[in-house]
Design an enzyme around this catalytic site. Structure first.
Site, PDB file in Angstrom:
ATOM      1  N   GLY A 297      52.267 -27.519 -36.320  1.00 41.62           N
ATOM      2  CA  GLY A 297      52.273 -27.263 -34.872  1.00 41.62           C
ATOM      3  C   GLY A 297      50.869 -27.348 -34.294  1.00 41.62           C
ATOM      4  O   GLY A 297      49.888 -27.570 -35.008  1.00 41.62           O
ATOM      5  N   GLN A 298      50.810 -27.138 -32.998  1.00 48.39           N
ATOM      6  CA  GLN A 298      49.543 -27.250 -32.262  1.00 48.39           C
ATOM      7  C   GLN A 298      48.512 -26.245 -32.792  1.00 48.39           C
ATOM      8  O   GLN A 298      47.409 -26.608 -33.214  1.00 48.39           O
ATOM      9  CB  GLN A 298      49.864 -26.998 -30.792  1.00 48.39           C
TER      10      GLN A 298
ATOM     11  N   THR B  85      52.749 -13.654 -26.561  1.00 53.30           N
ATOM     12  CA  THR B  85      52.480 -14.430 -25.347  1.00 53.30           C
ATOM     13  C   THR B  85      52.104 -13.555 -24.153  1.00 53.30           C
ATOM     14  O   THR B  85      52.513 -12.385 -24.081  1.00 53.30           O
ATOM     15  CB  THR B  85      53.763 -15.237 -25.002  1.00 53.30           C
TER      16      THR B  85
ATOM     17  N   TYR C 203      62.323 -15.701 -22.888  1.00 51.11           N
ATOM     18  CA  TYR C 203      61.255 -15.993 -23.855  1.00 51.11           C
ATOM     19  C   TYR C 203      60.350 -14.757 -24.009  1.00 51.11           C
ATOM     20  O   TYR C 203      60.102 -14.290 -25.133  1.00 51.11           O
ATOM     21  CB  TYR C 203      60.445 -17.203 -23.375  1.00 51.11           C
TER      22      TYR C 203
ATOM     23  N   LYS D 109      59.899 -12.381 -27.357  1.00 49.50           N
ATOM     24  CA  LYS D 109      58.605 -12.241 -28.045  1.00 49.50           C
ATOM     25  C   LYS D 109      58.183 -10.768 -28.087  1.00 49.50           C
ATOM     26  O   LYS D 109      57.603 -10.305 -29.071  1.00 49.50           O
ATOM     27  CB  LYS D 109      57.520 -13.071 -27.345  1.00 49.50           C
TER      28      LYS D 109
HETATM   29  N1  LIG Z   1      52.070 -23.014 -26.427  1.00 51.57           N
HETATM   30  C1  LIG Z   1      51.630 -22.027 -25.647  1.00 51.57           C
HETATM   31  O1  LIG Z   1      51.145 -22.237 -24.530  1.00 51.57           O
HETATM   32  C2  LIG Z   1      51.684 -20.591 -26.166  1.00 51.57           C
HETATM   33  C3  LIG Z   1      51.220 -19.551 -25.354  1.00 51.57           C
HETATM   34  C4  LIG Z   1      51.231 -18.241 -25.847  1.00 51.57           C
HETATM   35  C5  LIG Z   1      51.701 -17.983 -27.124  1.00 51.57           C
HETATM   36  N2  LIG Z   1      52.159 -19.015 -27.884  1.00 51.57           N
HETATM   37  C6  LIG Z   1      52.657 -18.732 -29.234  1.00 51.57           C
HETATM   38  O2  LIG Z   1      51.760 -19.330 -30.148  1.00 51.57           O
HETATM   39  C7  LIG Z   1      52.479 -19.766 -31.296  1.00 51.57           C
HETATM   40  C8  LIG Z   1      52.142 -21.206 -31.619  1.00 51.57           C
HETATM   41  O3  LIG Z   1      52.456 -22.038 -30.521  1.00 51.57           O
HETATM   42  P1  LIG Z   1      52.234 -23.629 -30.585  1.00 51.57           P
HETATM   43  O4  LIG Z   1      51.948 -24.084 -29.210  1.00 51.57           O
HETATM   44  O5  LIG Z   1      51.298 -23.977 -31.686  1.00 51.57           O
HETATM   45  O6  LIG Z   1      53.718 -24.093 -30.975  1.00 51.57           O
HETATM   46  P2  LIG Z   1      54.187 -25.447 -31.717  1.00 51.57           P
HETATM   47  O7  LIG Z   1      53.175 -26.534 -31.563  1.00 51.57           O
HETATM   48  O8  LIG Z   1      55.581 -25.720 -31.255  1.00 51.57           O
HETATM   49  O9  LIG Z   1      54.224 -24.991 -33.247  1.00 51.57           O
HETATM   50  C9  LIG Z   1      55.217 -24.146 -33.756  1.00 51.57           C
HETATM   51  C10 LIG Z   1      55.555 -24.591 -35.156  1.00 51.57           C
HETATM   52  O10 LIG Z   1      56.597 -23.742 -35.684  1.00 51.57           O
HETATM   53  C11 LIG Z   1      57.624 -24.564 -36.263  1.00 51.57           C
HETATM   54  N3  LIG Z   1      58.906 -23.882 -36.150  1.00 51.57           N
HETATM   55  C12 LIG Z   1      59.735 -23.784 -35.075  1.00 51.57           C
HETATM   56  N4  LIG Z   1      60.834 -23.082 -35.374  1.00 51.57           N
HETATM   57  C13 LIG Z   1      60.715 -22.718 -36.678  1.00 51.57           C
HETATM   58  C14 LIG Z   1      61.509 -21.977 -37.567  1.00 51.57           C
HETATM   59  N5  LIG Z   1      62.704 -21.480 -37.192  1.00 51.57           N
HETATM   60  N6  LIG Z   1      61.069 -21.767 -38.834  1.00 51.57           N
HETATM   61  C15 LIG Z   1      59.893 -22.283 -39.239  1.00 51.57           C
HETATM   62  N7  LIG Z   1      59.089 -23.014 -38.447  1.00 51.57           N
HETATM   63  C16 LIG Z   1      59.497 -23.226 -37.179  1.00 51.57           C
HETATM   64  C17 LIG Z   1      57.592 -25.842 -35.459  1.00 51.57           C
HETATM   65  O11 LIG Z   1      58.155 -26.889 -36.222  1.00 51.57           O
HETATM   66  P3  LIG Z   1      59.107 -27.981 -35.493  1.00 51.57           P
HETATM   67  O12 LIG Z   1      58.345 -28.444 -34.297  1.00 51.57           O
HETATM   68  O13 LIG Z   1      59.286 -29.017 -36.546  1.00 51.57           O
HETATM   69  O14 LIG Z   1      60.373 -27.250 -35.135  1.00 51.57           O
HETATM   70  C18 LIG Z   1      56.093 -26.027 -35.209  1.00 51.57           C
HETATM   71  O15 LIG Z   1      55.466 -26.689 -36.288  1.00 51.57           O
HETATM   72  C19 LIG Z   1      53.958 -19.479 -31.004  1.00 51.57           C
HETATM   73  O16 LIG Z   1      54.315 -18.255 -31.591  1.00 51.57           O
HETATM   74  C20 LIG Z   1      54.020 -19.338 -29.496  1.00 51.57           C
HETATM   75  O17 LIG Z   1      55.066 -18.473 -29.089  1.00 51.57           O
HETATM   76  C21 LIG Z   1      52.154 -20.305 -27.444  1.00 51.57           C
END
Ligand SMILES: NC(=O)c1ccc[n+]([C@@H]2O[C@H](COP(=O)([O-])OP(=O)(O)OC[C@H]3O[C@@H](n4cnc5c(N)ncnc54)[C@H](OP(=O)(O)O)[C@@H]3O)[C@@H](O)[C@H]2O)c1
Length: 289
Positions: A10-11, A98, A125, A129
């Site tokens: 992931g990101q 979040t 969401y 969380k």
């Molecule tokens: N993005 C934002 O702006 C933001 C803001 C605040 C907090 N956050 C939190 O920060 C964290 C990381 O976010 P990110 O942007 O890096 O998200 P991301 O790029 O979507 O990465 C999440 C990773 O988790 C994997 N995943 C999803 N469902 C899963 C499951 N059931 N079991 C195992 N792996 C799973 C995904 O794989 P697949 O893609 O292959 O499903 C992906 O590799 C998350 O907890 C998110 O809630 C994000």
């Protein structure tokens, strides 16, 4: 410090893998599914980590309104599965939450939510969380619950673009963008978030932490800063959020600040505009002199 990174493709996961180097073992969604409690326990028993970092989430905010069961399965029960399995192997757990656990209606700008502010999520969401946070804290005393916001990084996100990347593309395209002025947050560079996570783990810190780049901006101001830094002349049209236009209600004010970081003696993340400039260079969106 042997560390498992769940969601390593992931990101944020990719920057965590970089920040942790050789000590990190990456697990993709194909390797582990956090909703499968038995499978999670098996993997952790096999791996015997010192820390488990869980970045897995169902975070498409509008889709969470349509499918709350999946939101809770991944963001709450899934988080608990990982925290519990980590506790069983005496490992610490890191869970990312979040800014959407806050709402912020009627709150003045420049009064950010701290770790002691009362959560008030406006959408499924955020609710899922927040439930995940509580379940992690309950399942494993050695927890780091980290709230962050508006993530962007050089790794390709699942959306296919980050907000600054989209702005640069639109700005260089037809040179016109419409962006909302009435949602303010603390956007955060995943490189900085990953580095500070590593520092907290090295100190064996635990508890609730707000980790965002310092300061706050509206999405409009974030776009404006992107164009300023990138030197792109754009016709920007300020707009207001239309309630009901999207399924999930967005918080008008979810900027975060940390009291816990200073108490732990860990340096704050750099200001958001500096982080944005670093990102735009690192991503190759502007030329490095
Ligand atoms: N993005 C934002 O702006 C933001 C803001 C605040 C907090 N956050 C939190 O920060 C964290 C990381 O976010 P990110 O942007 O890096 O998200 P991301 O790029 O979507 O990465 C999440 C990773 O988790 C994997 N995943 C999803 N469902 C899963 C499951 N059931 N079991 C195992 N792996 C799973 C995904 O794989 P697949 O893609 O292959 O499903 C992906 O590799 C998350 O907890 C998110 O809630 C994000």
């Amino acid at each position: 410090m042997r560390t498992l990174v769940i969601g390593s493709s992931g990101q944020l996961g990719q920057d965590l893998m970089r920040a942790l180097g050789d000590e990190a073992v990456g697990l993709t969604h194909a390797d582990i599914d956090v909703t499968d409690g038995v499978g999670v326990s098996r993997v952790l028993r096999e791996q015997q980590p010192d820390w488990v970092i869980n970045t897995a989430a169902f975070h498409r905010v509008d889709d969470c309104e349509l499918n709350p069961a999946l939101a809770f399965a991944v963001n709450a029960t899934g988080a608990a599965n990982v925290a519990r399995a980590a506790a069983e192997t005496s490992a610490g757990v890191v869970f990312y939450s979040t800014d959407y656990v806050f709402g912020g209606d009627g709150r003045a700008r420049h009064d950010p939510h701290t770790e002691s502010s009362l959560p008030d999520p406006y959408n499924v969401y955020g609710i899922s969380k927040l439930a995940g946070e509580r379940m992690v804290m309950n399942a494993n005393p050695r927890h780091l619950v980290i709230r962050s916001a508006g993530l962007y990084g050089t790794a390709t996100s699942r959306k296919g673009w980050t907000f600054p990347e989209l702005m640069v593309s639109k700005g260089r395209g037809d040179g016109r963008v419409k962006v909302v002025t009435d949602q303010a947050l603390s956007p955060t560079y995943t490189l900085d978030l990953a580095e500070t996570t590593r520092v907290l783990m090295e100190r064996d810190a635990h508890g609730l932490f707000h980790l965002t780049n310092e300061g706050e901006c509206s999405w409009f101001e974030f776009a404006q800063a992107t164009f300023d830094i990138a030197g792109i002349a754009v016709n920007m049209e300020p707009t207001a959020t239309v309630i009901g236009e999207r399924r999930a209600r967005r918080p008008p004010y979810s900027a975060l600040a940390s009291e816990s970081l200073a108490a732990t003696g860990v340096a704050p993340l750099r200001p958001w505009r500096e982080a944005l400039e670093h990102y735009l260079h690192a991503k190759g969106l502007i030329e490095t002199p």
